[in-house]
Design an enzyme around this catalytic site. Structure first.
Site, short mmCIF file in Angstrom:
data_model
loop_
_atom_site.label_atom_id
_atom_site.label_comp_id
_atom_site.label_asym_id
_atom_site.label_seq_id
_atom_site.Cartn_x
_atom_site.Cartn_y
_atom_site.Cartn_z
N GLY A 1 -1.07 -11.35 -2.54
CA GLY A 1 -2.32 -11.70 -3.21
C GLY A 1 -2.06 -12.79 -4.23
N SER A 2 -2.90 -12.84 -5.24
CA SER A 2 -2.82 -13.95 -6.18
C SER A 2 -1.65 -13.76 -7.15
CB SER A 2 -4.13 -14.06 -6.96
OG SER A 2 -4.29 -12.90 -7.75
N GLU B 1 4.23 -11.41 -2.58
CA GLU B 1 3.93 -12.66 -1.85
C GLU B 1 2.68 -13.23 -2.49
OE1 GLU B 1 5.86 -13.92 0.31
OE2 GLU B 1 7.16 -12.20 0.65
N CYS C 1 -2.44 -19.03 2.51
CA CYS C 1 -1.49 -19.31 1.42
C CYS C 1 -0.55 -20.45 1.80
CB CYS C 1 -0.71 -18.05 1.09
SG CYS C 1 0.08 -17.33 2.54
N THR D 1 -2.63 -11.40 -10.12
CA THR D 1 -2.55 -9.96 -9.85
C THR D 1 -1.09 -9.55 -9.67
OG1 THR D 1 -4.69 -10.10 -8.75
CG2 THR D 1 -3.41 -8.11 -8.36
N LYS E 1 -3.95 -0.33 0.81
CA LYS E 1 -5.24 -0.74 0.25
C LYS E 1 -5.57 -2.16 0.70
CE LYS E 1 -7.05 -2.90 -3.45
NZ LYS E 1 -8.26 -3.33 -2.78
N GLU F 1 -3.84 -23.62 -7.66
CA GLU F 1 -4.27 -23.23 -6.32
C GLU F 1 -5.79 -23.23 -6.25
OE1 GLU F 1 -3.72 -19.09 -5.06
OE2 GLU F 1 -2.83 -19.86 -3.22
P1 NDP Z 1 -5.96 -10.75 -5.31
O1 NDP Z 1 -4.70 -10.82 -6.07
O2 NDP Z 1 -7.23 -10.86 -6.06
O3 NDP Z 1 -6.04 -9.38 -4.50
C1 NDP Z 1 -5.08 -8.96 -3.57
C2 NDP Z 1 -5.16 -7.46 -3.42
O4 NDP Z 1 -4.75 -6.84 -4.64
C3 NDP Z 1 -6.57 -6.96 -3.17
O5 NDP Z 1 -6.51 -5.85 -2.31
C4 NDP Z 1 -7.01 -6.58 -4.57
O6 NDP Z 1 -8.09 -5.72 -4.59
C5 NDP Z 1 -5.76 -5.95 -5.12
N1 NDP Z 1 -5.70 -5.88 -6.58
C6 NDP Z 1 -6.41 -6.58 -7.50
N2 NDP Z 1 -6.05 -6.22 -8.75
C7 NDP Z 1 -5.09 -5.27 -8.62
C8 NDP Z 1 -4.28 -4.52 -9.54
N3 NDP Z 1 -4.40 -4.66 -10.87
N4 NDP Z 1 -3.38 -3.64 -9.06
C9 NDP Z 1 -3.22 -3.49 -7.72
N5 NDP Z 1 -3.95 -4.16 -6.80
C10 NDP Z 1 -4.86 -5.06 -7.23
O7 NDP Z 1 -5.85 -11.85 -4.17
P2 NDP Z 1 -6.99 -12.30 -3.17
O8 NDP Z 1 -7.48 -11.10 -2.41
O9 NDP Z 1 -7.95 -13.14 -3.92
O10 NDP Z 1 -6.16 -13.18 -2.11
C11 NDP Z 1 -5.95 -14.54 -2.26
C12 NDP Z 1 -4.60 -14.82 -2.87
O11 NDP Z 1 -3.59 -14.28 -2.03
C13 NDP Z 1 -4.29 -16.29 -2.98
O12 NDP Z 1 -3.72 -16.56 -4.24
C14 NDP Z 1 -3.27 -16.53 -1.89
O13 NDP Z 1 -2.41 -17.61 -2.14
C15 NDP Z 1 -2.55 -15.23 -1.89
N6 NDP Z 1 -1.86 -15.04 -0.59
C16 NDP Z 1 -0.50 -15.13 -0.56
C17 NDP Z 1 0.17 -15.02 0.65
C18 NDP Z 1 1.67 -15.08 0.73
O14 NDP Z 1 2.22 -14.65 1.73
N7 NDP Z 1 2.38 -15.56 -0.27
C19 NDP Z 1 -0.56 -14.83 1.91
C20 NDP Z 1 -1.98 -14.74 1.74
C21 NDP Z 1 -2.60 -14.85 0.52
P3 NDP Z 1 -9.56 -6.39 -4.81
O15 NDP Z 1 -9.86 -7.11 -3.58
O16 NDP Z 1 -10.40 -5.24 -5.04
O17 NDP Z 1 -9.46 -7.27 -6.02
#
Ligand code: NDP
Length: 483
Positions: free
Chosen positions: A227-228, A249, A284, A231, A174, A386
């Site tokens: 992601g964040s 991550e 990130c 989440t 996804k 962040e």
């Molecule tokens: P999010 O956590 O909002 O989303 C990441 C993914 O998870 C998206 O595909 C999102 O879908 C999906 N998602 C959201 N809610 C759920 C849930 N309850 N269950 C399963 N999947 C879910 O992050 P962002 O897209 O805003 O990305 C930015 C963040 O990612 C920053 O905090 C950044 O630091 C982090 N990041 C970390 C990295 C690392 O390697 N440590 C590398 C790159 C980024 P949807 O888009 O629909 O919300």
């Protein structure tokens, strides 16, 4: 004309069962240019079922054959490099030159790296005594979920699916619905590359609609998420009672530490600037806290600000643009709000601090000037939370101990960089920093064999090289007693 994106389920392009779509917006223009499936649990069920059907055949495929598939896919991505770079830039607002030199080449490298890695991955065996042999089978898990964010869309999507597929799993992936376009194009290339149906499935939609249904699906054996932190915590809570493998991550609040003894060339200064502002600060690994040792603070600040002021914010299509648009209106509002908060906390804005209004095509885009703040203690919210935008906070320090204390003094622990000419200090401080990655006199130099990941609120588990192959396999010990 709007692009109509589809899911890839069982080797076929499919519309979501409920027929709903989401708008995909070009953040540089504010214009909607594509429709993305707003899928739900029904589509996730179909994708997991397809992946389950494909799993035994794919797991039984020889590693060399899996590698051939991944290499063929890499060739197709490379063939489409320019088109994919334009699409990535349009979807995310990043400068097209960055997508062309970083995002898409890295997607190719991810696929090729794990294609090679799986053919070189040797198992372990131990002769316990002269009649007892232990060996370890590394078996694929079955169906795995890969969930990726919007900041480096194809780069991080392939960083997950490549090791998962190489190790013999089938995948339901996804991408973020904010930036779904390159994953949708990759899905078409997967079909062209001849990957068997159901081996890779891509389901588009929201986190609550698709992400949640996917991580909770009883057919999913492991979840790899980038992601964040928020989440990540929700996913960890959902997955824990199900006892499935989980790799997280997450976010960061990374320090770049400049010691007084650092001999900084112009190229080093450029790297330090890039470490704060590359991809509009939406990486990130970007350093959003710039710690500078007090004796060189003012001199460094002058050199640094001169460079930051020289960065050009502009149309992502223009080769001269160093920064493009932030990814969405919601994220733009968040970043502008963080700058306001920094002012309210008593920070001084040394440069930027304002939205950027462009003319013409990009008049309705979401641009923010590279912003440098000073005067806030390490404990201020600006230095703790962040922001994930083009905002860097300058913090003076005295001596190694204070540098380490400030650097470690947040809830995060993803990446740190330090700049010094003293080798002893470099090693000593690296060992004391509570981060998953430390760069010495460089930033974002990556060797795909090395472990990648954070500590504390920045995540659990490691990606990269053998770490990723270990995550995507189950180790089974077989003990044989010779008669
Ligand atoms: P999010 O956590 O909002 O989303 C990441 C993914 O998870 C998206 O595909 C999102 O879908 C999906 N998602 C959201 N809610 C759920 C849930 N309850 N269950 C399963 N999947 C879910 O992050 P962002 O897209 O805003 O990305 C930015 C963040 O990612 C920053 O905090 C950044 O630091 C982090 N990041 C970390 C990295 C690392 O390697 N440590 C590398 C790159 C980024 P949807 O888009 O629909 O919300």
């Amino acid at each position: 004309m709007r692009r109509d994106l589809t899911n890839l389920i069982d080797g076929r392009a499919q519309r979501p069962a409920a027929g709903r779509c989401l708008d995909v917006t070009d953040p540089a223009t504010g214009q909607v240019f594509a429709n993305c499936p707003d899928s739900d649990a029904t589509d996730v069920d179909a994708a997991v079922a397809a992946a389950q059907r494909a799993a035994p055949g794919w797991a039984a495929t020889a590693p060399e054959q899996r590698a051939r598939h991944l290499n063929r896919l890499a060739d197709l991505v490379e063939r489409e490099l320019d088109a994919l770079a334009e699409l990535e830039s349009r979807d995310s607002g990043k400068p097209v030159k960055l997508a062309r030199t970083l995002d898409i080449p890295r997607a190719v490298a991810n696929l090729r790296f794990f294609a090679a890695a799986i053919t070189q991955w040797a198992g372990e065996s131990h002769a316990t005594d002269d009649r007892t042999l232990n060996y370890t089978l590394r078996q694929p898990l079955g169906v795995v979920a890969c969930i990726s964010p919007w900041n480096l869309p194809l780069y991080l999507f392939t960083w997950k699916i490549a090791p998962a597929l190489a190790a013999g799993n089938t995948v339901v992936a996804k991408p973020s619905e904010v930036t779904p376009c390159t994953a949708a194009r990759l899905a078409e290339l997967v079909v062209e590359a001849g990957l068997p149906p159901g081996v890779l499935n891509v389901v588009h939609g929201t986190g609550t609609g698709v992400g949640q249904a996917l991580v909770e699906h009883p057919g999913v054996k492991a979840v790899s998420f980038t992601g964040s932190t928020r989440t990540g915590a929700a996913i960890a809570a959902a997955v824990a009672p199900k006892f499935r493998k989980l790799s997280l991550e997450l976010g960061g609040k990374n320090p770049a530490i400049v010691f007084a003894d650092a001999e900084l060339s112009d190229a080093d200064l450029d790297t330090i600037v890039r470490s704060g502002f590359a991809n509009q600060g939406e990486i990130c690994l970007c350093g959003s806290r710039l710690l500078v040792e007090r004796p060189v603070y003012e001199r460094f600040k002058a050199r640094y600000l001169e460079r930051v002021r020289g960065l050009s914010v502009g149309d992502p299509r223009e080769e001269g643009s160093d920064l493009g648009a932030l990814v969405s209106k919601a994220h733009y509002d968040k970043v502008v709000g963080c700058i306001e908060r920094a002012r309210a906390e008593g920070g001084t804005i040394l440069c930027g601090g304002t939205p950027v209004r462009l003319e013409g095509r990009c008049a309705d885009g979401w641009f923010v000037a590279p912003t440098v703040i000073e005067g806030l203690p390490g404990t201020a919210a600006t230095n703790q939370e962040e922001i994930f935008g083009p905002v860097v906070s300058l913090i003076p320090f005295d001596g190694d101990d204070e540098a380490v204390a400030i650097a470690n003094g947040t809830g995060y622990g993803l990446a740190a960089s330090l700049w010094t000419s003293n080798l002893d200090r470099a090693h000593r401080v690296s060992a004391q920093l509570e981060f998953g990655l430390v760069w010495i006199n460089c930033w974002l130099l990556r060797d795909l064999r090395t472990p990648f990941g954070g500590v504390k609120n920045s995540g659990v588990g490691r990606e990269g090289g053998v770490e990723a192959l270990r995550f995507f396999t189950e180790a089974k010990n077989v003990c044989l007693r010779l008669r």
